[in-house]
Write a protein that holds these residues in place. Structure first.
Motif, short mmCIF file in Angstrom:
data_model
loop_
_atom_site.label_atom_id
_atom_site.label_comp_id
_atom_site.label_asym_id
_atom_site.label_seq_id
_atom_site.Cartn_x
_atom_site.Cartn_y
_atom_site.Cartn_z
N SER A 108 -21.71 -84.11 -4.48
CA SER A 108 -20.49 -83.19 -5.05
C SER A 108 -19.29 -83.77 -4.78
CB SER A 108 -20.67 -81.84 -3.94
OG SER A 108 -19.89 -81.03 -4.46
N HIS A 140 -19.04 -78.91 1.93
CA HIS A 140 -18.46 -78.31 0.74
C HIS A 140 -17.50 -77.55 0.68
CE1 HIS A 140 -18.92 -76.30 -3.32
NE2 HIS A 140 -19.19 -77.74 -3.85
N GLU A 175 -23.62 -80.12 -7.91
CA GLU A 175 -23.89 -81.35 -7.54
C GLU A 175 -24.48 -82.26 -8.78
OE1 GLU A 175 -25.84 -81.46 -3.12
OE2 GLU A 175 -26.65 -80.25 -4.40
N ARG A 227 -27.78 -86.46 -4.42
CA ARG A 227 -27.36 -85.28 -4.93
C ARG A 227 -25.85 -85.54 -4.65
NH1 ARG A 227 -28.73 -82.78 -9.24
NH2 ARG A 227 -28.17 -80.64 -8.51
#
Length: 212
Positions: free
Chosen positions: A14, A48, A3, A12
């Motif tokens: 990603s 993710h 991140e 944060r």
């Protein structure tokens, strides 16, 4: 999970080059809620692993407010994603507890928002959390018809009963999906995977409407 820090340290990010990006929102700061909350982390790791872009957000201060500044933060997070992640075209909001009310409200003003997930929405105490301004946010949450909605709670939630949850959910637009998870309280410590299973099933049911 790689991140980068964005939004002056409050976010944060990603970037997984997905067409839909997910904003993940935490519980009330005055009770210790932040972007490192157990449910926030579990949700972020789930997306993710599916190669979906995520941005987990820290609200500023302690959230002793009527919620307008926090909604603005979510709007800014969406702008950050759409301007910095070249593949991102749509936004999905996943909010937990206090963050669920804020996220649902923000969905009204984020035109790229295609849906939201409300995890343990604190309907029975939202008037206290938002200094008697919760009706404003809940009205915004139901204004748009063209989005997917999942509302879920545990049968042993510490703040909102099953009946209160279902009564509040009945005011949401047709098509809202509600889930009551047996045996779980508001905090989901050690059983975050059961929340993730419900989200995963709902996403599969939506087909390509969320992640085309």
């Amino acid at each position: 999970m790689v991140e980068i820090t964005v939004l002056d340290g409050y976010g944060r990010l990603s970037d997984r080059n997905s067409s839909t990006a997910v904003i993940v929102l935490h519980p009330w700061g005055l009770l210790g809620g932040n972007m490192n909350n157990n449910v926030v982390i579990a949700v972020t790791k789930y997306f993710h692993a599916k190669r979906i872009t995520t941005l987990r957000l820290n609200f500023k201060g302690y959230q002793i407010s009527r919620g307008h500044d926090e909604v603005k933060q979510v709007e800014d997070a969406a702008k950050c994603l759409l301007s910095n992640c070249k593949e991102a075209k749509n936004i999905l909001i996943v909010g937990y507890s206090y963050g669920s009310i804020i996220g649902a409200s923000a969905s009204f003003s984020i035109q790229e928002c295609v849906g939201y997930v409300l995890i343990a929405p604190p309907f029975s105490v939202s008037h206290w959390l938002l200094l008697f301004n919760s009706s404003y946010h809940l009205k915004r949450a139901v204004e748009r018809d063209n989005m997917a909605r999942l509302l879920l709670i545990g049968t042993h939630d510490n703040f909102t009963s099953k009946s209160a949850f279902l009564k509040a959910a009945s005011k949401f637009p047709v098509g809202v999906v509600t889930k009551v998870i047996s045996g779980l309280d508001h905090f989901f410590f050690g059983v975050e995977h059961r929340v993730i299973l419900e989200i995963d099933e709902w996403i599969k049911q939506q087909g390509d409407s969320l992640f085309s």
